[in-house]
Design a protein around this motif. Sequence first.
Motif, short mmCIF file in Angstrom:
data_model
loop_
_atom_site.label_atom_id
_atom_site.label_comp_id
_atom_site.label_asym_id
_atom_site.label_seq_id
_atom_site.Cartn_x
_atom_site.Cartn_y
_atom_site.Cartn_z
N VAL A 132 110.49 -23.59 1.94
CA VAL A 132 111.09 -22.45 2.64
C VAL A 132 111.39 -22.84 4.08
O VAL A 132 110.53 -23.37 4.79
CB VAL A 132 110.15 -21.23 2.61
N ILE A 133 112.63 -22.61 4.49
CA ILE A 133 113.04 -22.91 5.86
C ILE A 133 112.56 -21.78 6.77
O ILE A 133 112.67 -20.61 6.44
CB ILE A 133 114.58 -23.02 5.95
N ASP A 134 112.04 -22.15 7.92
CA ASP A 134 111.57 -21.17 8.89
C ASP A 134 112.72 -20.77 9.80
O ASP A 134 113.02 -21.44 10.78
CB ASP A 134 110.42 -21.77 9.70
N HIS A 135 113.40 -19.67 9.47
CA HIS A 135 114.58 -19.27 10.24
C HIS A 135 114.21 -18.68 11.60
O HIS A 135 115.02 -18.70 12.51
CB HIS A 135 115.44 -18.30 9.43
N ASN A 136 113.03 -18.14 11.72
CA ASN A 136 112.63 -17.68 13.05
C ASN A 136 112.59 -18.85 14.02
O ASN A 136 113.08 -18.77 15.15
CB ASN A 136 111.25 -17.01 13.00
N ARG A 137 111.99 -19.94 13.60
CA ARG A 137 111.93 -21.10 14.48
C ARG A 137 113.33 -21.65 14.74
O ARG A 137 113.63 -22.12 15.83
CB ARG A 137 111.04 -22.18 13.88
N SER A 138 114.18 -21.59 13.72
CA SER A 138 115.55 -22.06 13.91
C SER A 138 116.27 -21.22 14.95
O SER A 138 116.98 -21.75 15.82
CB SER A 138 116.31 -22.01 12.57
N LEU A 139 116.12 -19.91 14.87
CA LEU A 139 116.78 -19.03 15.84
C LEU A 139 116.20 -19.24 17.23
O LEU A 139 116.93 -19.23 18.23
CB LEU A 139 116.61 -17.58 15.40
N ALA A 140 114.89 -19.41 17.30
CA ALA A 140 114.27 -19.66 18.59
C ALA A 140 114.79 -20.96 19.19
O ALA A 140 115.01 -21.06 20.40
CB ALA A 140 112.75 -19.71 18.45
N SER B 83 107.23 -19.03 7.97
CA SER B 83 106.47 -19.61 6.87
C SER B 83 105.05 -19.97 7.30
O SER B 83 104.20 -20.21 6.48
CB SER B 83 107.18 -20.86 6.34
N ASP B 84 104.81 -20.03 8.59
CA ASP B 84 103.47 -20.25 9.13
C ASP B 84 103.15 -19.05 10.01
O ASP B 84 103.74 -18.89 11.06
CB ASP B 84 103.45 -21.53 9.96
N PRO B 85 102.25 -18.15 9.57
CA PRO B 85 102.06 -16.89 10.29
C PRO B 85 101.21 -16.99 11.54
O PRO B 85 100.79 -15.96 12.06
CB PRO B 85 101.37 -16.02 9.25
N TYR B 86 100.97 -18.16 12.02
CA TYR B 86 100.09 -18.27 13.18
C TYR B 86 100.82 -18.92 14.35
O TYR B 86 101.86 -19.54 14.19
CB TYR B 86 98.84 -19.06 12.80
N PRO B 87 100.28 -18.78 15.57
CA PRO B 87 101.01 -19.23 16.75
C PRO B 87 101.41 -20.70 16.67
O PRO B 87 100.73 -21.52 16.09
CB PRO B 87 99.99 -19.02 17.88
N CYS B 88 102.56 -21.01 17.26
CA CYS B 88 103.05 -22.37 17.26
C CYS B 88 103.77 -22.62 18.56
O CYS B 88 104.05 -21.70 19.33
CB CYS B 88 104.00 -22.60 16.10
N THR B 89 104.07 -23.85 18.81
CA THR B 89 104.92 -24.19 19.94
C THR B 89 106.21 -24.75 19.39
O THR B 89 106.22 -25.43 18.35
CB THR B 89 104.24 -25.23 20.84
N LEU B 90 107.31 -24.45 20.06
CA LEU B 90 108.61 -24.92 19.58
C LEU B 90 108.90 -26.32 20.11
O LEU B 90 108.44 -26.67 21.18
CB LEU B 90 109.69 -23.95 20.04
N VAL C 214 111.49 -16.25 23.17
CA VAL C 214 110.32 -15.48 23.59
C VAL C 214 109.87 -14.52 22.50
O VAL C 214 108.67 -14.38 22.23
CB VAL C 214 110.61 -14.72 24.90
N LEU C 215 110.82 -13.86 21.83
CA LEU C 215 110.46 -12.89 20.79
C LEU C 215 109.74 -13.57 19.63
O LEU C 215 108.77 -13.02 19.08
CB LEU C 215 111.72 -12.18 20.28
N VAL C 216 110.19 -14.75 19.23
CA VAL C 216 109.52 -15.46 18.14
C VAL C 216 108.11 -15.86 18.57
O VAL C 216 107.16 -15.74 17.79
CB VAL C 216 110.35 -16.69 17.71
N LYS C 217 107.96 -16.31 19.79
CA LYS C 217 106.63 -16.65 20.30
C LYS C 217 105.71 -15.43 20.24
O LYS C 217 104.56 -15.51 19.80
CB LYS C 217 106.75 -17.15 21.74
N TRP C 218 106.22 -14.27 20.66
CA TRP C 218 105.42 -13.05 20.63
C TRP C 218 105.10 -12.62 19.21
O TRP C 218 104.00 -12.12 18.94
CB TRP C 218 106.15 -11.94 21.39
#
Length: 216
Positions: free
Chosen positions: A52-60, A209-216, A123-127
């Motif tokens: 599964v592609i993480d589109h939130n990270r892609s948009l961020a 796809s990973d519900p926990y905090p990450c850094t881009l 910022v929204l994806v980070k939050w």
Amino acid sequence: MRNKLIPTVLLLVVLGVFAGVVLATGGTPGGDGDDQVKEDVVKAILDDDGNVIDHNRSLAQVAKDHEGGFGGWYFSDDKDTVYVYMTDVTKTAQARSAFLAAYLGDDIPSNTVVVSGNHSLEVLVKWLYELLDGLLNDDVALKTFSVDHAQNRVSIGVALAGDLERAKGVADGLGIPASAVEFYHSDSQLLGSGDLDEEWRPVDVAMISDPYPCTL
């Protein structure tokens, strides 16, 4: 408790990916061309290895790569114009470029109008990641969660009405502005567990796809 919630979170992730991609490509559930929409969705949410592609990270990442604070978009009724959120409304060329980099559909609007956004998608994806971690640790039962780029905010649905204030308290403790998050009580079934038309919500961005905090 956190480990027990992970399977439910991942189920919501996959369903959220389906919902977000259909809307991001301009598709509508239950209409003509469903087979093509499903094919587009599969191509959009899975990579060549079937992950599964993480589109939130892609948009961020798109927001990070384009100057001006890209915060999402929405369309005019005829879809001939796209309205692009930017924290710096003077960055018109960057707004168009960011939209083209993020949009998954084939029908490209002719016109672009830049509108003022409060927050970038980066910022929204980070939050969102921080909120999910905090809410799960606080045993808040979640129903839906997304970055709603059409509204330039995070959207969180909780299963119990009594958890609303607690959820808001988690966001406040994390220093996330109240204007950046919509909390609501969702007493419907999970998206995809019943009739798709009945469960549809206008949230345009796919889930993580990973519900926990990450850094881009």
